[in-house]
Design a protein around this motif. Structure first.
Motif, PDB file in Angstrom:
ATOM      1  N   THR A  23      50.504  35.799  31.214  1.00 18.85           N
ATOM      2  CA  THR A  23      49.286  35.373  31.905  1.00 18.85           C
ATOM      3  C   THR A  23      49.456  35.676  33.383  1.00 18.85           C
ATOM      4  O   THR A  23      50.529  35.437  33.946  1.00 18.85           O
ATOM      5  CB  THR A  23      49.056  33.865  31.702  1.00 18.85           C
ATOM      6  N   PRO A  24      48.428  36.216  34.044  1.00 19.90           N
ATOM      7  CA  PRO A  24      48.552  36.500  35.470  1.00 19.90           C
ATOM      8  C   PRO A  24      48.973  35.264  36.270  1.00 19.90           C
ATOM      9  O   PRO A  24      48.543  34.146  35.979  1.00 19.90           O
ATOM     10  CB  PRO A  24      47.145  36.953  35.865  1.00 19.90           C
ATOM     11  N   ILE A  25      49.806  35.490  37.272  1.00 18.19           N
ATOM     12  CA  ILE A  25      50.237  34.442  38.207  1.00 18.19           C
ATOM     13  C   ILE A  25      49.643  34.808  39.560  1.00 18.19           C
ATOM     14  O   ILE A  25      50.005  35.838  40.141  1.00 18.19           O
ATOM     15  CB  ILE A  25      51.771  34.359  38.287  1.00 18.19           C
ATOM     16  N   ILE A  26      48.745  33.967  40.038  1.00 12.17           N
ATOM     17  CA  ILE A  26      47.995  34.272  41.263  1.00 12.17           C
ATOM     18  C   ILE A  26      48.217  33.137  42.255  1.00 12.17           C
ATOM     19  O   ILE A  26      47.969  31.968  41.940  1.00 12.17           O
ATOM     20  CB  ILE A  26      46.493  34.426  40.946  1.00 12.17           C
ATOM     21  N   SER A  27      48.660  33.474  43.461  1.00 13.15           N
ATOM     22  CA  SER A  27      48.867  32.472  44.509  1.00 13.15           C
ATOM     23  C   SER A  27      47.583  31.690  44.756  1.00 13.15           C
ATOM     24  O   SER A  27      46.481  32.248  44.727  1.00 13.15           O
ATOM     25  CB  SER A  27      49.299  33.154  45.806  1.00 13.15           C
ATOM     26  N   GLU A  28      47.751  30.415  45.038  1.00 18.38           N
ATOM     27  CA  GLU A  28      46.591  29.577  45.368  1.00 18.38           C
ATOM     28  C   GLU A  28      45.904  30.024  46.647  1.00 18.38           C
ATOM     29  O   GLU A  28      44.739  29.707  46.863  1.00 18.38           O
ATOM     30  CB  GLU A  28      47.031  28.116  45.490  1.00 18.38           C
ATOM     31  N   THR A  29      46.607  30.768  47.498  1.00 13.81           N
ATOM     32  CA  THR A  29      46.004  31.222  48.760  1.00 13.81           C
ATOM     33  C   THR A  29      45.387  32.618  48.643  1.00 13.81           C
ATOM     34  O   THR A  29      44.831  33.123  49.615  1.00 13.81           O
ATOM     35  CB  THR A  29      47.031  31.210  49.904  1.00 13.81           C
ATOM     36  N   ALA A  30      45.487  33.246  47.480  1.00 16.57           N
ATOM     37  CA  ALA A  30      44.881  34.567  47.279  1.00 16.57           C
ATOM     38  C   ALA A  30      43.377  34.408  47.059  1.00 16.57           C
ATOM     39  O   ALA A  30      42.917  33.401  46.509  1.00 16.57           O
ATOM     40  CB  ALA A  30      45.514  35.262  46.090  1.00 16.57           C
ATOM     41  N   TYR A  31      42.628  35.424  47.456  1.00 14.57           N
ATOM     42  CA  TYR A  31      41.187  35.457  47.205  1.00 14.57           C
ATOM     43  C   TYR A  31      40.914  36.492  46.121  1.00 14.57           C
ATOM     44  O   TYR A  31      41.306  37.665  46.241  1.00 14.57           O
ATOM     45  CB  TYR A  31      40.412  35.824  48.475  1.00 14.57           C
ATOM     46  N   ILE A  32      40.228  36.071  45.074  1.00 15.10           N
ATOM     47  CA  ILE A  32      39.813  36.954  43.990  1.00 15.10           C
ATOM     48  C   ILE A  32      38.288  36.945  43.974  1.00 15.10           C
ATOM     49  O   ILE A  32      37.666  35.917  43.707  1.00 15.10           O
ATOM     50  CB  ILE A  32      40.355  36.484  42.621  1.00 15.10           C
ATOM     51  N   ALA A  33      37.684  38.080  44.301  1.00 14.02           N
ATOM     52  CA  ALA A  33      36.220  38.173  44.361  1.00 14.02           C
ATOM     53  C   ALA A  33      35.613  38.074  42.966  1.00 14.02           C
ATOM     54  O   ALA A  33      36.305  38.192  41.949  1.00 14.02           O
ATOM     55  CB  ALA A  33      35.811  39.497  45.014  1.00 14.02           C
ATOM     56  N   ASP A  34      34.316  37.881  42.927  1.00 14.53           N
ATOM     57  CA  ASP A  34      33.585  37.894  41.664  1.00 14.53           C
ATOM     58  C   ASP A  34      33.674  39.287  41.032  1.00 14.53           C
ATOM     59  O   ASP A  34      33.810  40.294  41.726  1.00 14.53           O
ATOM     60  CB  ASP A  34      32.119  37.538  41.892  1.00 14.53           C
ATOM     61  N   TYR A  35      33.570  39.319  39.718  1.00 14.45           N
ATOM     62  CA  TYR A  35      33.548  40.564  38.941  1.00 14.45           C
ATOM     63  C   TYR A  35      34.852  41.356  39.034  1.00 14.45           C
ATOM     64  O   TYR A  35      34.852  42.578  38.954  1.00 14.45           O
ATOM     65  CB  TYR A  35      32.339  41.431  39.313  1.00 14.45           C
ATOM     66  N   VAL A  36      35.948  40.642  39.189  1.00 17.86           N
ATOM     67  CA  VAL A  36      37.284  41.227  39.125  1.00 17.86           C
ATOM     68  C   VAL A  36      37.859  40.884  37.760  1.00 17.86           C
ATOM     69  O   VAL A  36      37.649  39.787  37.252  1.00 17.86           O
ATOM     70  CB  VAL A  36      38.186  40.666  40.252  1.00 17.86           C
ATOM     71  N   THR A  37      38.615  41.813  37.172  1.00 16.77           N
ATOM     72  CA  THR A  37      39.306  41.565  35.915  1.00 16.77           C
ATOM     73  C   THR A  37      40.799  41.727  36.141  1.00 16.77           C
ATOM     74  O   THR A  37      41.243  42.754  36.654  1.00 16.77           O
ATOM     75  CB  THR A  37      38.831  42.539  34.819  1.00 16.77           C
ATOM     76  N   ILE A  38      41.556  40.701  35.760  1.00 16.65           N
ATOM     77  CA  ILE A  38      43.016  40.717  35.877  1.00 16.65           C
ATOM     78  C   ILE A  38      43.568  40.246  34.538  1.00 16.65           C
ATOM     79  O   ILE A  38      43.178  39.186  34.044  1.00 16.65           O
ATOM     80  CB  ILE A  38      43.505  39.798  37.006  1.00 16.65           C
ATOM     81  N   THR A  39      44.486  41.021  33.976  1.00 15.16           N
ATOM     82  CA  THR A  39      45.000  40.672  32.664  1.00 15.16           C
ATOM     83  C   THR A  39      46.498  40.929  32.547  1.00 15.16           C
ATOM     84  O   THR A  39      47.013  41.879  33.124  1.00 15.16           O
ATOM     85  CB  THR A  39      44.255  41.441  31.551  1.00 15.16           C
ATOM     86  N   GLY A  40      47.185  40.037  31.828  1.00 14.88           N
ATOM     87  CA  GLY A  40      48.571  40.247  31.451  1.00 14.88           C
ATOM     88  C   GLY A  40      49.588  39.940  32.526  1.00 14.88           C
ATOM     89  O   GLY A  40      49.457  38.987  33.286  1.00 14.88           O
ATOM     90  N   ASP A  41      50.621  40.769  32.597  1.00 11.55           N
ATOM     91  CA  ASP A  41      51.800  40.556  33.431  1.00 11.55           C
ATOM     92  C   ASP A  41      51.529  41.023  34.865  1.00 11.55           C
ATOM     93  O   ASP A  41      51.937  42.109  35.279  1.00 11.55           O
ATOM     94  CB  ASP A  41      52.989  41.302  32.823  1.00 11.55           C
ATOM     95  N   VAL A  42      50.797  40.200  35.604  1.00 13.53           N
ATOM     96  CA  VAL A  42      50.397  40.496  36.974  1.00 13.53           C
ATOM     97  C   VAL A  42      50.780  39.308  37.852  1.00 13.53           C
ATOM     98  O   VAL A  42      50.530  38.163  37.485  1.00 13.53           O
ATOM     99  CB  VAL A  42      48.869  40.741  37.077  1.00 13.53           C
ATOM    100  N   VAL A  43      51.370  39.598  39.001  1.00 15.14           N
ATOM    101  CA  VAL A  43      51.690  38.578  40.002  1.00 15.14           C
ATOM    102  C   VAL A  43      51.009  38.989  41.298  1.00 15.14           C
ATOM    103  O   VAL A  43      51.131  40.146  41.731  1.00 15.14           O
ATOM    104  CB  VAL A  43      53.216  38.456  40.223  1.00 15.14           C
ATOM    105  N   ILE A  44      50.284  38.042  41.924  1.00 12.80           N
ATOM    106  CA  ILE A  44      49.578  38.299  43.180  1.00 12.80           C
ATOM    107  C   ILE A  44      50.041  37.281  44.205  1.00 12.80           C
ATOM    108  O   ILE A  44      49.955  36.082  43.982  1.00 12.80           O
ATOM    109  CB  ILE A  44      48.048  38.234  42.982  1.00 12.80           C
ATOM    110  N   GLY A  45      50.508  37.776  45.367  1.00  9.57           N
ATOM    111  CA  GLY A  45      51.117  36.942  46.390  1.00  9.57           C
ATOM    112  C   GLY A  45      50.136  36.257  47.329  1.00  9.57           C
ATOM    113  O   GLY A  45      48.913  36.424  47.253  1.00  9.57           O
ATOM    114  N   ASP A  46      50.721  35.513  48.263  1.00 18.54           N
ATOM    115  CA  ASP A  46      49.982  34.695  49.223  1.00 18.54           C
ATOM    116  C   ASP A  46      49.059  35.531  50.115  1.00 18.54           C
ATOM    117  O   ASP A  46      49.431  36.613  50.581  1.00 18.54           O
ATOM    118  CB  ASP A  46      50.962  33.936  50.133  1.00 18.54           C
TER     119      ASP A  46
END
Length: 171
Positions: free
Chosen positions: A9-32
């Motif tokens: 499951t993707p791991i996304i920092s609480e401080t990251a911004y993910i816009a609408d209509y974005v797709t993220i799947t699987g083994d993904v890590v997104i930093g601060d």
């Protein structure tokens, strides 16, 4: 949309911004303080994708991998609109210009700039602090102080914009 893929499951920092209509799947890590902009797709269903801190991935990008060949974006990277990244390494503070394609095994050096519309072929290494452009991309010159200042301005603006839009989602 955030989707698990099998046991990842993707791991996304609480401080990251993910816009609408974005797709993220699987083994993904997104930093601060990273930002992922409208209509971008990041698939981690073949190998890992690791996105560092303060990275901006602009509108309509596509990020994917080949088996056993992760995609790695170090800290403070800028990925321009409609870029395709596939199983490559983008070193810290690099900028990938709009509409560029970076293919398997390519490595973009620290603070390098890939000009808009360029194609970096498989396995190509772009040295740090250089401007490379073309299809296939070739180094055309060293970056100037003005280039580096402008790249820093872009990074900072995207962090600020991402945090601004993130605050609106709470309203």
């Amino acid at each position: 949309m955030i989707y698990p893929y099998k046991d990842k499951t993707p791991i996304i920092s609480e401080t990251a911004y993910i816009a609408d209509y974005v797709t993220i799947t699987g083994d993904v890590v997104i930093g601060d303080e990273s930002s992922i902009w409208f209509q971008t797709v990041i698939r981690g269903d073949v190998a890992p994708t690791v996105i560092g801190n303060r990275v901006n991935i602009q509108d309509q990008c596509c990020l994917h991998q080949s088996p056993n060949n992760p995609l790695i974006l170090e800290d403070e990277v800028t990925i321009g609109h409609a870029v395709i990244l596939h199983s490559s390494i983008i070193r810290k503070q690099a900028l990938i210009g709009m509409g560029s394609i970076i293919l398997d095994g390519a490595e973009i050096g620290e603070g390098a700039f890939i000009g808009a519309g360029s194609l970096v072929p498989p396995g190509k290494k772009i040295p740090p602090h250089t401007l490379a452009m073309g299809r296939p991309a070739k180094v055309v010159r060293e970056l100037t102080d003005d280039d580096l200042i402008d790249m820093n301005r872009i990074r900072n603006e995207y962090v600020e914009k991402g945090q601004y839009y993130k605050s609106l989602k709470k309203l």
